[in-house]
Design a protein around this motif. Structure first.
Motif, PDB file in Angstrom:
ATOM      1  N   TRP A 269       0.503  -0.748   0.174  1.00 11.97           N
ATOM      2  CA  TRP A 269      -0.086  -0.188   0.071  1.00 11.97           C
ATOM      3  C   TRP A 269       0.692   1.256   0.115  1.00 11.97           C
ATOM      4  N   ARG A 270       1.968   1.077   0.487  1.00 12.30           N
ATOM      5  CA  ARG A 270       3.157   2.205   1.128  1.00 12.30           C
ATOM      6  C   ARG A 270       2.973   2.769  -0.682  1.00 12.30           C
ATOM      7  N   ARG A 271       4.222   1.287  -1.722  1.00  6.00           N
ATOM      8  CA  ARG A 271       4.067   2.229  -3.324  1.00  6.00           C
ATOM      9  C   ARG A 271       2.804   2.939  -3.826  1.00  6.00           C
ATOM     10  N   VAL A 272       1.364   2.094  -3.703  1.00  5.64           N
ATOM     11  CA  VAL A 272       0.705   2.382  -4.078  1.00  5.64           C
ATOM     12  C   VAL A 272       0.125   3.662  -3.904  1.00  5.64           C
ATOM     13  N   VAL A 273       0.278   4.349  -3.356  1.00  8.41           N
ATOM     14  CA  VAL A 273      -0.225   5.438  -2.408  1.00  8.41           C
ATOM     15  C   VAL A 273       1.323   6.515  -2.983  1.00  8.41           C
ATOM     16  N   ARG A 274       2.744   6.273  -3.237  1.00  6.30           N
ATOM     17  CA  ARG A 274       3.697   6.800  -3.620  1.00  6.30           C
ATOM     18  C   ARG A 274       3.983   7.035  -4.933  1.00  6.30           C
ATOM     19  N   GLU A 275       3.174   6.091  -5.197  1.00  7.69           N
ATOM     20  CA  GLU A 275       2.521   6.332  -6.781  1.00  7.69           C
ATOM     21  C   GLU A 275       1.777   7.040  -7.461  1.00  7.69           C
ATOM     22  N   LEU A 276       0.848   6.860  -6.719  1.00  6.58           N
ATOM     23  CA  LEU A 276      -0.370   8.167  -6.670  1.00  6.58           C
ATOM     24  C   LEU A 276       0.381   9.198  -6.859  1.00  6.58           C
TER      25      LEU A 276
ATOM     26  N   VAL B 160     -10.848  11.678  -9.227  1.00  9.64           N
ATOM     27  CA  VAL B 160     -11.756  10.508  -8.560  1.00  9.64           C
ATOM     28  C   VAL B 160     -11.537   9.574  -8.905  1.00  9.64           C
ATOM     29  N   GLU B 161     -11.490   8.926 -10.296  1.00  9.19           N
ATOM     30  CA  GLU B 161     -11.096   7.637 -10.996  1.00  9.19           C
ATOM     31  C   GLU B 161      -9.688   6.665 -11.050  1.00  9.19           C
ATOM     32  N   ARG B 162      -8.423   7.987 -10.398  1.00  6.50           N
ATOM     33  CA  ARG B 162      -6.974   7.810  -9.616  1.00  6.50           C
ATOM     34  C   ARG B 162      -7.560   6.595  -8.372  1.00  6.50           C
ATOM     35  N   LEU B 163      -8.288   7.118  -7.597  1.00  9.08           N
ATOM     36  CA  LEU B 163      -8.050   6.560  -6.445  1.00  9.08           C
ATOM     37  C   LEU B 163      -9.054   5.861  -6.454  1.00  9.08           C
ATOM     38  N   GLN B 164     -10.071   5.704  -7.253  1.00  6.05           N
ATOM     39  CA  GLN B 164     -10.807   4.448  -7.326  1.00  6.05           C
ATOM     40  C   GLN B 164      -9.837   2.901  -7.456  1.00  6.05           C
ATOM     41  N   GLU B 165      -8.852   3.978  -8.651  1.00  6.46           N
ATOM     42  CA  GLU B 165      -8.171   2.101  -9.760  1.00  6.46           C
ATOM     43  C   GLU B 165      -6.892   1.942  -8.277  1.00  6.46           C
ATOM     44  N   ALA B 166      -6.714   3.209  -7.801  1.00  6.61           N
ATOM     45  CA  ALA B 166      -5.822   2.508  -6.740  1.00  6.61           C
ATOM     46  C   ALA B 166      -6.450   1.748  -5.180  1.00  6.61           C
TER      47      ALA B 166
ATOM     48  N   THR C 253      -2.640   4.838   9.794  1.00  8.93           N
ATOM     49  CA  THR C 253      -1.840   4.812   8.502  1.00  8.93           C
ATOM     50  C   THR C 253      -2.513   5.296   7.486  1.00  8.93           C
ATOM     51  N   ALA C 254      -4.427   6.096   7.600  1.00  7.49           N
ATOM     52  CA  ALA C 254      -4.601   6.664   7.250  1.00  7.49           C
ATOM     53  C   ALA C 254      -4.826   7.757   6.971  1.00  7.49           C
ATOM     54  N   CYS C 255      -3.744   8.453   8.348  1.00  3.69           N
ATOM     55  CA  CYS C 255      -3.225   9.868   8.040  1.00  3.69           C
ATOM     56  C   CYS C 255      -1.839   9.953   7.274  1.00  3.69           C
ATOM     57  N   SER C 256      -1.896   9.223   6.925  1.00  2.00           N
ATOM     58  CA  SER C 256       0.193   9.029   6.801  1.00  2.00           C
ATOM     59  C   SER C 256      -0.217   8.647   4.904  1.00  2.00           C
ATOM     60  N   ALA C 257      -1.619   8.144   5.053  1.00  2.00           N
ATOM     61  CA  ALA C 257      -1.964   8.120   2.915  1.00  2.00           C
ATOM     62  C   ALA C 257      -1.904   9.431   2.758  1.00  2.00           C
ATOM     63  N   VAL C 258      -2.947  10.207   3.019  1.00  2.00           N
ATOM     64  CA  VAL C 258      -3.555  11.274   3.000  1.00  2.00           C
ATOM     65  C   VAL C 258      -2.978  12.170   3.025  1.00  2.00           C
ATOM     66  N   ARG C 259      -2.176  12.091   4.021  1.00  2.00           N
ATOM     67  CA  ARG C 259      -0.799  13.464   3.894  1.00  2.00           C
ATOM     68  C   ARG C 259      -0.061  13.056   2.991  1.00  2.00           C
ATOM     69  N   GLU C 260       0.674  12.328   2.640  1.00  2.00           N
ATOM     70  CA  GLU C 260       1.234  12.140   1.239  1.00  2.00           C
ATOM     71  C   GLU C 260       0.974  13.045   0.036  1.00  2.00           C
ATOM     72  N   LEU C 261      -0.582  12.205   0.237  1.00  2.00           N
ATOM     73  CA  LEU C 261      -1.461  12.616  -1.694  1.00  2.00           C
ATOM     74  C   LEU C 261      -1.387  13.956  -1.750  1.00  2.00           C
ATOM     75  N   SER C 262      -1.648  14.796  -0.110  1.00  2.00           N
ATOM     76  CA  SER C 262      -1.463  16.446  -0.229  1.00  2.00           C
ATOM     77  C   SER C 262       0.022  16.850  -0.971  1.00  2.00           C
TER      78      SER C 262
ATOM     79  N   ALA D 122       1.439  16.089  -2.823  1.00  2.00           N
ATOM     80  CA  ALA D 122       1.344  16.419  -4.563  1.00  2.00           C
ATOM     81  C   ALA D 122       0.235  17.084  -4.948  1.00  2.00           C
ATOM     82  N   ASP D 123      -1.195  17.000  -4.103  1.00  2.00           N
ATOM     83  CA  ASP D 123      -2.583  17.896  -4.153  1.00  2.00           C
ATOM     84  C   ASP D 123      -3.287  17.484  -3.676  1.00  2.00           C
TER      85      ASP D 123
END
Length: 413
Positions: free
Chosen positions: A14-21, A43-49, A73-82, A84-85
């Motif tokens: 999942w860390r790799r998925v979040v990083r790639e997205l 949203v489509e990118r989020l859904q595909e991931a 873990t959810a906070c970590s994912a939100v932080r990394e995506l934020s 970028a965007d």
């Protein structure tokens, strides 16, 4: 119904998925921000991931495919995506908080009323929904009576009214909203399909920042709400709300803290890359540049430390469940309020200072034009943190520290 890939279960995966997205979102973040379109592609990118189901537990009975991640873990994912965007990070943060609605309203084990509708997080994972809405009453500054419910002839309710929402209403699969039945002060939390003809959505226009969150105003006209779509009740008396139920607004506020932190960290990392690429000589030759980055990096580390302390504490509080006490909930509210105050202040200050450091720098990617686009980070940080009230948070923290009071901390705003 939306379709999405099952969220990855292996933590390394999942860390790799979040990083790639995040890397994918960063490539065209500036162009998408300028276009300001509805975030359908995002949203489509989020859904595909598989990320909308990331925080939800798998429920074999409903075919759910959640990852079952905890809040940390959810906070970590939100932080990394934020980083970028920020808009995508905020959109996902609201979805995650809403997906846990049933957990906070079910009541202690053994007391939950029988209902036909499965728990919201399991159904969300099974259906691949993206959620939007809010479970808190609208702020007093909002004009109008808000959302109201009247009894339907054949049982259930009819939903009417309008309300503005900060995220995802233009692209959501389901809306989670609170409405007040006529003649009572309590709020019912209900689930609504935005595709119903009685629901109309007007996208928010000309936003300063966070332009791609899908914010807008929703109008409900005699929208049927069957009993099975009533997720629970929030008492009008805030003192009657169970301490565990009172964690719901803290979860959203903490997730948004990580959005702000991610925006600041993303701006700092991109500015570093720009200054490295633009430097005619070794950047180490400029002591003022080194001093500036030392101050900014320290500010980012400080905000992260405060946010992570609140995250660890709230994660433990969620594990405590319905045995959580009033004092414990107040202590958690203090930590979240401190994280909001520190992170909000530093996110705005850091992104403002970065505009000065990269003022004359060319874009990193050839042909993008318009400079490196760092105003996006500042606008996003400003728009996100403008909704909070730092003076109110500091007053509540001070009252709790000096007098041991937690009356105001029982409120979400």
């Amino acid at each position: 119904m939306s379709t999405q890939r099952t969220a990855p279960r292996d933590d390394t995966l999942w860390r790799r998925v979040v990083r790639e997205l995040a890397d994918d979102l960063a490539v065209d973040a500036q162009d998408r921000d300028r276009a300001g379109a509805a975030p359908s592609d995002e949203v489509e990118r989020l859904q595909e991931a598989g990320l909308p189901a990331f925080l939800t537990a798998s429920d074999p009975a409903s075919g759910g495919g959640g990852h079952g991640a905890d809040l940390r873990t959810a906070c970590s994912a939100v932080r990394e995506l934020s980083a970028a965007d920020g808009s995508v990070g905020e959109l996902l943060a609201h979805h995650y908080a809403l997906s846990w609605t049933s957990r906070f309203l079910d009541g202690p084990p053994g007391r939950r009323a029988a209902e036909a509708f499965p728990r919201l997080d399991a159904r969300t994972a099974a259906e691949g929904w993206l959620l939007a809405g809010a479970t808190e009453p609208p702020p007093p500054s909002d004009a109008g009576p808000g959302l109201t419910l009247t009894r339907a002839d054949r049982g259930g309710w009819l939903l009417d009214g309008r309300r503005a929402f900060d995220s995802a209403v233009t692209v959501a699969d389901r809306l989670v909203v609170t409405a007040r039945p006529a003649g009572t002060g309590d709020l019912l939390v209900v689930l609504v399909d935005p595709a119903h003809p009685g629901v109309s959505v007007r996208a928010a226009a000309d936003r300063v920042g966070q332009r791609l969150t899908g914010a807008g105003t929703v109008v409900f006209e005699h929208v049927p709400v069957p009993r099975a779509r009533v997720l629970g009740t929030l008492p009008a008396d805030e003192h009657a709300v169970a301490p565990f139920t009172g964690l719901a607004p803290l979860v959203l506020r903490l997730l948004l803290v990580h959005v702000a932190l991610g925006i600041a960290e993303g701006a700092l990392a991109e500015a570093r890359d720009v200054n490295r690429a633009d430097a005619p000589a070794d950047p180490g030759d400029d002591p003022y540049l080194l001093l500036s980055y030392g101050e900014l990096a320290t500010a980012a580390h400080t905000a992260a430390a405060v946010a992570e302390r609140a995250t660890d504490a709230l994660t433990r509080g969620l594990r405590t469940g319905w045995t959580l006490g009033v004092e414990e909930r107040a202590d958690l509210a203090v930590l979240v309020a401190a994280a909001e105050t520190v992170t909000g202040r530093e996110a705005v200050r850091l992104t403002t200072r970065i505009l000065e450091l990269v003022e004359d720098a060319p874009p990193l990617a050839p042909g993008t034009g318009g400079g490196p686009g760092f105003d996006r980070f500042w606008r996003n940080a400003r728009a996100l943190t403008a909704r909070a009230r730092p003076s109110h948070r500091l007053r509540d923290i001070g009252d709790h520290y000096l007098n041991g009071s937690h009356a105001r901390l029982a409120r979400s705003a």
